[in-house]
Design a protein around this motif. Structure first.
Motif, PDB file in Angstrom:
ATOM      1  N   TYR A 135       0.830  -1.215   0.000  1.00 29.49           N
ATOM      2  CA  TYR A 135       0.000   0.000   0.000  1.00 29.49           C
ATOM      3  C   TYR A 135       0.860   1.259   0.000  1.00 29.49           C
ATOM      4  O   TYR A 135       0.548   2.227  -0.685  1.00 29.49           O
ATOM      5  CB  TYR A 135      -0.922   0.028   1.226  1.00 29.49           C
ATOM      6  CG  TYR A 135      -2.150  -0.833   1.134  1.00 29.49           C
ATOM      7  CD1 TYR A 135      -2.494  -1.539  -0.015  1.00 29.49           C
ATOM      8  CD2 TYR A 135      -2.993  -0.952   2.233  1.00 29.49           C
ATOM      9  CE1 TYR A 135      -3.630  -2.327  -0.068  1.00 29.49           C
ATOM     10  CE2 TYR A 135      -4.142  -1.729   2.191  1.00 29.49           C
ATOM     11  CZ  TYR A 135      -4.459  -2.419   1.042  1.00 29.49           C
ATOM     12  OH  TYR A 135      -5.585  -3.185   0.995  1.00 29.49           O
TER      13      TYR A 135
ATOM     14  N   VAL B 128      -1.537   7.022  -1.275  1.00 31.68           N
ATOM     15  CA  VAL B 128      -1.582   6.455   0.075  1.00 31.68           C
ATOM     16  C   VAL B 128      -0.679   7.290   0.980  1.00 31.68           C
ATOM     17  O   VAL B 128       0.492   7.492   0.689  1.00 31.68           O
ATOM     18  CB  VAL B 128      -1.150   4.973   0.091  1.00 31.68           C
ATOM     19  CG1 VAL B 128      -1.102   4.443   1.509  1.00 31.68           C
ATOM     20  CG2 VAL B 128      -2.100   4.143  -0.757  1.00 31.68           C
TER      21      VAL B 128
ATOM     22  N   VAL C 251      -0.618   3.799   6.563  1.00 29.16           N
ATOM     23  CA  VAL C 251      -1.285   2.505   6.753  1.00 29.16           C
ATOM     24  C   VAL C 251      -0.886   1.980   8.132  1.00 29.16           C
ATOM     25  O   VAL C 251       0.305   1.890   8.440  1.00 29.16           O
ATOM     26  CB  VAL C 251      -0.863   1.486   5.678  1.00 29.16           C
ATOM     27  CG1 VAL C 251      -1.505   0.138   5.923  1.00 29.16           C
ATOM     28  CG2 VAL C 251      -1.170   1.999   4.286  1.00 29.16           C
TER      29      VAL C 251
ATOM     30  N   MET D 154      -6.234   3.405   7.344  1.00 24.47           N
ATOM     31  CA  MET D 154      -5.473   3.846   6.185  1.00 24.47           C
ATOM     32  C   MET D 154      -5.934   5.242   5.796  1.00 24.47           C
ATOM     33  O   MET D 154      -7.131   5.506   5.712  1.00 24.47           O
ATOM     34  CB  MET D 154      -5.674   2.874   5.016  1.00 24.47           C
ATOM     35  CG  MET D 154      -4.905   3.252   3.781  1.00 24.47           C
ATOM     36  SD  MET D 154      -4.837   1.949   2.517  1.00 24.47           S
ATOM     37  CE  MET D 154      -6.513   1.387   2.413  1.00 24.47           C
TER      38      MET D 154
ATOM     39  N   LEU E 260      -5.672   8.202   2.866  1.00 28.90           N
ATOM     40  CA  LEU E 260      -5.381   8.398   1.447  1.00 28.90           C
ATOM     41  C   LEU E 260      -5.672   9.843   1.063  1.00 28.90           C
ATOM     42  O   LEU E 260      -6.387  10.558   1.776  1.00 28.90           O
ATOM     43  CB  LEU E 260      -6.246   7.464   0.592  1.00 28.90           C
ATOM     44  CG  LEU E 260      -6.089   5.986   0.908  1.00 28.90           C
ATOM     45  CD1 LEU E 260      -7.304   5.470   1.629  1.00 28.90           C
ATOM     46  CD2 LEU E 260      -5.853   5.201  -0.346  1.00 28.90           C
TER      47      LEU E 260
ATOM     48  N   HIS F 233      -8.381   5.737  -3.264  1.00 32.37           N
ATOM     49  CA  HIS F 233      -8.932   4.555  -2.607  1.00 32.37           C
ATOM     50  C   HIS F 233      -9.484   3.568  -3.631  1.00 32.37           C
ATOM     51  O   HIS F 233      -9.213   2.372  -3.567  1.00 32.37           O
ATOM     52  CB  HIS F 233     -10.018   4.953  -1.604  1.00 32.37           C
ATOM     53  CG  HIS F 233     -10.607   3.795  -0.886  1.00 32.37           C
ATOM     54  ND1 HIS F 233     -11.719   3.137  -1.341  1.00 32.37           N
ATOM     55  CD2 HIS F 233     -10.214   3.144   0.238  1.00 32.37           C
ATOM     56  CE1 HIS F 233     -12.008   2.148  -0.515  1.00 32.37           C
ATOM     57  NE2 HIS F 233     -11.105   2.136   0.457  1.00 32.37           N
TER      58      HIS F 233
ATOM     59  N   LEU G 273      -6.681   1.876  -5.541  1.00 36.97           N
ATOM     60  CA  LEU G 273      -5.952   0.931  -4.692  1.00 36.97           C
ATOM     61  C   LEU G 273      -6.736  -0.361  -4.503  1.00 36.97           C
ATOM     62  O   LEU G 273      -6.158  -1.452  -4.540  1.00 36.97           O
ATOM     63  CB  LEU G 273      -5.661   1.572  -3.339  1.00 36.97           C
ATOM     64  CG  LEU G 273      -4.937   0.691  -2.333  1.00 36.97           C
ATOM     65  CD1 LEU G 273      -3.556   0.299  -2.848  1.00 36.97           C
ATOM     66  CD2 LEU G 273      -4.843   1.387  -0.996  1.00 36.97           C
TER      67      LEU G 273
END
Length: 115
Positions: free
Chosen positions: A29, A35, A38, A75, A77, A83, A86
């Motif tokens: 990620y 990103v 995480v 997480m 972003l 998002h 991903l």
């Protein structure tokens, strides 16, 4: 900023496997565009009750897991599109490994920062 919070319930006998998977997923990620951060968290404590919270008592460490082990993902972003992009590649790459470890589908919460 856009956030995803997931609650995972893992099989007790799959703790080592899911924790290794979480490390792989987090590393992957962090290489993806958009990103920011995480974090995977294992539930290790609980509150005794609300009165204990008001009294400033420390949480109680869990000593055993009954039927499942609970993990959380937080997480951050840049936006909703990051998002969405991903999710497509992550599901392709990791879905089967997740599925082997979980007792049920994760609870997923999505939203924007307030503060």
């Amino acid at each position: 900023m856009f956030n995803e919070i997931c609650i995972y319930e893992a099989k007790i006998d799959k703790q080592n496997e899911i924790e290794a998977l979480m490390k792989d997923v987090a590393e992957f990620y962090m290489t993806q565009p958009g990103v920011i951060d995480v974090r995977y968290i294992k539930r290790t404590h609980r509150q005794k009750d609300f009165n204990a919270v008001k009294a400033g008592e420390v949480p109680i460490r869990l000593t055993r897991n009954v039927g499942k082990v609970t993990y959380l993902l937080h997480m951050a972003l840049e936006n909703e599109q990051a998002h969405a992009d991903l999710c497509v590649v992550a599901l392709e790459k990791f879905y089967k490994r997740w599925n082997r470890c979980l007792t049920t589908m994760p609870k997923i919460y999505l939203g924007e920062n307030i503060v």
